[in-house]
Design a protein around this motif. Sequence first.
Motif, PDB file in Angstrom:
ATOM      1  N   VAL A 385       0.887  -1.064   0.055  1.00 37.34           N
ATOM      2  CA  VAL A 385       0.051  -0.102   0.130  1.00 37.34           C
ATOM      3  C   VAL A 385       1.057   1.306   0.100  1.00 37.34           C
ATOM      4  CG1 VAL A 385      -1.737   1.337   1.321  1.00 37.34           C
ATOM      5  CG2 VAL A 385      -1.815  -1.340   1.150  1.00 37.34           C
ATOM      6  N   CYS A 386       0.545   2.179  -0.897  1.00 34.75           N
ATOM      7  CA  CYS A 386       1.813   3.093  -1.083  1.00 34.75           C
ATOM      8  C   CYS A 386       0.805   4.382  -1.447  1.00 34.75           C
ATOM      9  CB  CYS A 386       2.630   2.754  -2.225  1.00 34.75           C
ATOM     10  SG  CYS A 386       3.975   3.821  -2.650  1.00 34.75           S
ATOM     11  N   SER A 387       1.474   5.578  -1.274  1.00 33.94           N
ATOM     12  CA  SER A 387       1.378   6.766  -1.934  1.00 33.94           C
ATOM     13  C   SER A 387       2.717   7.372  -2.210  1.00 33.94           C
ATOM     14  CB  SER A 387       0.394   7.993  -1.047  1.00 33.94           C
ATOM     15  OG  SER A 387       0.067   8.770  -1.698  1.00 33.94           O
ATOM     16  N   ALA A 388       3.135   7.807  -3.428  1.00 35.55           N
ATOM     17  CA  ALA A 388       4.195   8.170  -3.645  1.00 35.55           C
ATOM     18  C   ALA A 388       4.406   9.557  -3.453  1.00 35.55           C
ATOM     19  CB  ALA A 388       4.543   7.955  -5.256  1.00 35.55           C
ATOM     20  N   VAL A 389       3.148  10.272  -3.196  1.00 37.26           N
ATOM     21  CA  VAL A 389       3.397  11.858  -2.663  1.00 37.26           C
ATOM     22  C   VAL A 389       2.303  11.858  -1.608  1.00 37.26           C
ATOM     23  CG1 VAL A 389       3.187  14.072  -3.285  1.00 37.26           C
ATOM     24  CG2 VAL A 389       4.343  12.613  -4.637  1.00 37.26           C
ATOM     25  N   ASP A 390       2.435  11.921  -0.397  1.00 36.00           N
ATOM     26  CA  ASP A 390       1.255  11.894   0.431  1.00 36.00           C
ATOM     27  C   ASP A 390       0.876  13.256   0.617  1.00 36.00           C
ATOM     28  OD1 ASP A 390      -0.420  11.746   2.452  1.00 36.00           O
ATOM     29  OD2 ASP A 390       0.987  11.303   4.194  1.00 36.00           O
ATOM     30  N   SER A 391      -0.642  13.776   0.188  1.00 39.17           N
ATOM     31  CA  SER A 391      -0.950  15.127   0.031  1.00 39.17           C
ATOM     32  C   SER A 391      -2.237  15.283   0.825  1.00 39.17           C
ATOM     33  CB  SER A 391      -1.168  15.168  -1.414  1.00 39.17           C
ATOM     34  OG  SER A 391       0.168  15.345  -2.036  1.00 39.17           O
ATOM     35  N   SER A 392      -2.478  14.417   1.940  1.00 39.98           N
ATOM     36  CA  SER A 392      -3.805  14.498   2.597  1.00 39.98           C
ATOM     37  C   SER A 392      -3.420  14.369   4.153  1.00 39.98           C
ATOM     38  CB  SER A 392      -4.670  13.495   2.271  1.00 39.98           C
ATOM     39  OG  SER A 392      -4.564  12.324   2.498  1.00 39.98           O
ATOM     40  N   ALA A 393      -4.258  14.697   4.870  1.00 46.32           N
ATOM     41  CA  ALA A 393      -4.335  14.517   6.359  1.00 46.32           C
ATOM     42  C   ALA A 393      -5.622  14.182   6.592  1.00 46.32           C
ATOM     43  CB  ALA A 393      -4.004  15.616   7.347  1.00 46.32           C
ATOM     44  N   SER A 394      -5.650  12.789   7.473  1.00 45.06           N
ATOM     45  CA  SER A 394      -6.889  12.252   8.048  1.00 45.06           C
ATOM     46  C   SER A 394      -7.398  12.862   8.985  1.00 45.06           C
ATOM     47  CB  SER A 394      -6.341  10.678   8.233  1.00 45.06           C
ATOM     48  OG  SER A 394      -6.096  10.054   7.008  1.00 45.06           O
ATOM     49  N   LEU A 395      -8.640  13.248   9.162  1.00 48.88           N
ATOM     50  CA  LEU A 395      -9.330  13.904  10.259  1.00 48.88           C
ATOM     51  C   LEU A 395     -10.011  12.994  10.651  1.00 48.88           C
ATOM     52  CD1 LEU A 395     -10.017  17.411   8.391  1.00 48.88           C
ATOM     53  CD2 LEU A 395      -8.084  16.722   9.820  1.00 48.88           C
ATOM     54  N   HIS A 455       5.801  10.659   1.629  1.00 46.54           N
ATOM     55  CA  HIS A 455       5.169   9.565   1.116  1.00 46.54           C
ATOM     56  C   HIS A 455       4.647   8.544   1.910  1.00 46.54           C
ATOM     57  CE1 HIS A 455       8.374   6.578   2.328  1.00 46.54           C
ATOM     58  NE2 HIS A 455       9.180   7.578   2.425  1.00 46.54           N
ATOM     59  N   ILE A 456       3.993   7.564   1.622  1.00 45.36           N
ATOM     60  CA  ILE A 456       3.418   6.614   2.265  1.00 45.36           C
ATOM     61  C   ILE A 456       4.048   5.140   1.727  1.00 45.36           C
ATOM     62  CG2 ILE A 456       1.435   5.306   3.266  1.00 45.36           C
ATOM     63  CD1 ILE A 456      -0.172   7.917   2.858  1.00 45.36           C
ATOM     64  N   GLY A 457       4.953   4.437   2.409  1.00 47.50           N
ATOM     65  CA  GLY A 457       5.297   3.129   2.026  1.00 47.50           C
ATOM     66  C   GLY A 457       5.926   3.127   0.640  1.00 47.50           C
ATOM     67  N   LEU A 458       6.540   4.178   0.143  1.00 48.17           N
ATOM     68  CA  LEU A 458       7.184   4.068  -1.133  1.00 48.17           C
ATOM     69  C   LEU A 458       8.754   3.491  -0.829  1.00 48.17           C
ATOM     70  CD1 LEU A 458       7.339   4.769  -3.969  1.00 48.17           C
ATOM     71  CD2 LEU A 458       8.408   7.009  -3.530  1.00 48.17           C
ATOM     72  N   ASN A 459       9.169   3.505   0.434  1.00 48.36           N
ATOM     73  CA  ASN A 459      10.356   3.086   0.676  1.00 48.36           C
ATOM     74  C   ASN A 459      10.323   1.584   0.764  1.00 48.36           C
ATOM     75  OD1 ASN A 459       9.048   3.546   2.946  1.00 48.36           O
ATOM     76  ND2 ASN A 459      10.747   2.712   4.156  1.00 48.36           N
ATOM     77  N   ARG A 460       9.298   1.010   1.166  1.00 46.05           N
ATOM     78  CA  ARG A 460       9.055  -0.559   1.272  1.00 46.05           C
ATOM     79  C   ARG A 460       9.128  -1.232  -0.263  1.00 46.05           C
ATOM     80  NH1 ARG A 460      10.386  -1.078   6.240  1.00 46.05           N
ATOM     81  NH2 ARG A 460       9.210  -0.140   7.612  1.00 46.05           N
ATOM     82  N   VAL A 461       8.615  -0.494  -1.111  1.00 41.23           N
ATOM     83  CA  VAL A 461       8.299  -1.064  -2.512  1.00 41.23           C
ATOM     84  C   VAL A 461       9.985  -1.014  -2.976  1.00 41.23           C
ATOM     85  CG1 VAL A 461       7.596  -0.686  -4.897  1.00 41.23           C
ATOM     86  CG2 VAL A 461       6.162  -0.141  -2.959  1.00 41.23           C
ATOM     87  N   ALA A 462      10.798   0.180  -2.578  1.00 42.91           N
ATOM     88  CA  ALA A 462      12.087  -0.027  -3.134  1.00 42.91           C
ATOM     89  C   ALA A 462      12.938  -0.978  -2.371  1.00 42.91           C
ATOM     90  CB  ALA A 462      12.848   1.424  -2.808  1.00 42.91           C
ATOM     91  N   GLU A 463      12.728  -1.209  -1.289  1.00 49.63           N
ATOM     92  CA  GLU A 463      13.490  -2.270  -0.427  1.00 49.63           C
ATOM     93  C   GLU A 463      13.194  -3.727  -0.977  1.00 49.63           C
ATOM     94  OE1 GLU A 463      13.435  -0.718   4.078  1.00 49.63           O
ATOM     95  OE2 GLU A 463      11.894  -1.804   3.656  1.00 49.63           O
ATOM     96  N   PHE A 464      11.857  -3.882  -1.549  1.00 49.65           N
ATOM     97  CA  PHE A 464      11.773  -5.308  -2.320  1.00 49.65           C
ATOM     98  C   PHE A 464      12.286  -5.296  -3.579  1.00 49.65           C
ATOM     99  CE2 PHE A 464       8.807  -7.436  -5.313  1.00 49.65           C
ATOM    100  CZ  PHE A 464       9.027  -8.506  -4.724  1.00 49.65           C
TER     101      PHE A 464
END
Length: 468
Positions: A385-395, A455-464
Amino acid sequence: MALYTDERRIGVLGMQQAGKSTFLTSLINHLQDHHPGEFPLGNATTHVEFRELPPAGDGTPEFPYEKFREQLHGRRWPGKTTALSEYRCQLDFTGGRRNLMDRVRRAVSETRLILTDLPGERLADVSMAGSTYAEWSDELLALLDEKFDYLEASRDYLRLVEGAGTLEAGPVVAEFKRALCRLALQYVPVITPSTLCVTPTGEYIPKDVRKSGDAEALAKVRFVGLDADREFAPLPAAARAANPALAETFARHYTAYRDQIVTPLADKFFACDQLVVLVDPTVLLAAGVGAYNGCAHMLATALAYLAPGRTPLPTLADRVVQFLTAGRSRLPYAPKVRKIAVVASQADKVHRDDRDKLGDLVRVMVQPLLRNVVARQWLTVEYFVCSAVDSSASLEYPNLEVRPFDENGRPESQTRSVKVSPVPARWPKTWPAGEYFYPRFAPVPPDRAGHPPSHIGLNRVAEFLFDL
């Protein structure tokens, strides 16, 4: 000087509006300007030394990274790519806790990374690769006739060509074009020839035409082939036999299209040894069950052509050839994909409490397509699960704080709260377009130019991908 080059050819496929350009731009940015605390790889002490490499010299366009990064920093999403492109760089991973063998391997080798941007719309044409006009016709007509979503839009065309009487090119092409236009305006992604959706010069369906849903208006400004003089349409076997001159003309136009548009894409596609597949479930939920069916079919077609996974012996032989030639040569056949990262992309479009559900939806969609090769252990697949550019905040659930676009497509000056749809725990049996709502909003880049985005989880994809 390194004794061995570990070349990794990573193809990036973006299904319908999955954010492929943004994914590639952010990934390159994080590798180029690496901050272990913000983009941890393996552990917090691993660092990336980066060097951009020149184009391959085979005529493949270079991925427009600099242009797209500037667009992000201008609060604009990177433009959609319409043609095959590549980005080449050299990576060296320093630091980190490694065992002895890993330290030796890193000391004598370097990693050459080739990121191949595979345009999603052109994937619909992949069945043409290596196929004759007759084979393509039979396969496409079977799809139009057997799949309900396609049959409704294609009924008039099928009725026209299945009579096996005398046919003329003009009416046949016009009716086929109308059928494809109806499918395109219903967001069904398997549209082939794909030039109806994206012309060879990169022009997409005009926004006013898409908004109006007028298939006739779209048919007047688009063509099915390389240009207006080389259009073609599929004919069943009986119609080909009854109309040999028409079939020969269509076959000639088809071959020109295949050789110019499809073959270069297919060759690069088949040369990849790793694959990133981006799927945005929110797009499929918002567009309706037809978009899901079309996306699943397109992905199945692409994976069937690629035939991922291979026996260990050819894999080992290919590695030996690379080692003996310092990475300059490979076996004289196209290598098979050995790793696939399946990514539920643009996760910032949903509330943080729903992000895991995105991964579950993508897994359910893709896992059956890869079950056999994974069971034979010839292919490694992981889901992210990934977002390459995290552009929101959860309320407060299910609201997000975002910066929407105004009616002119410019980011609004202030952020505001937007209520988005909850993500279902499983794919519904059916759902209409518009039942789910996930709005488009502006990217939130860092203020310092050049600094990689959150970002959200982009580094996990790169590690794989990099075995870290």
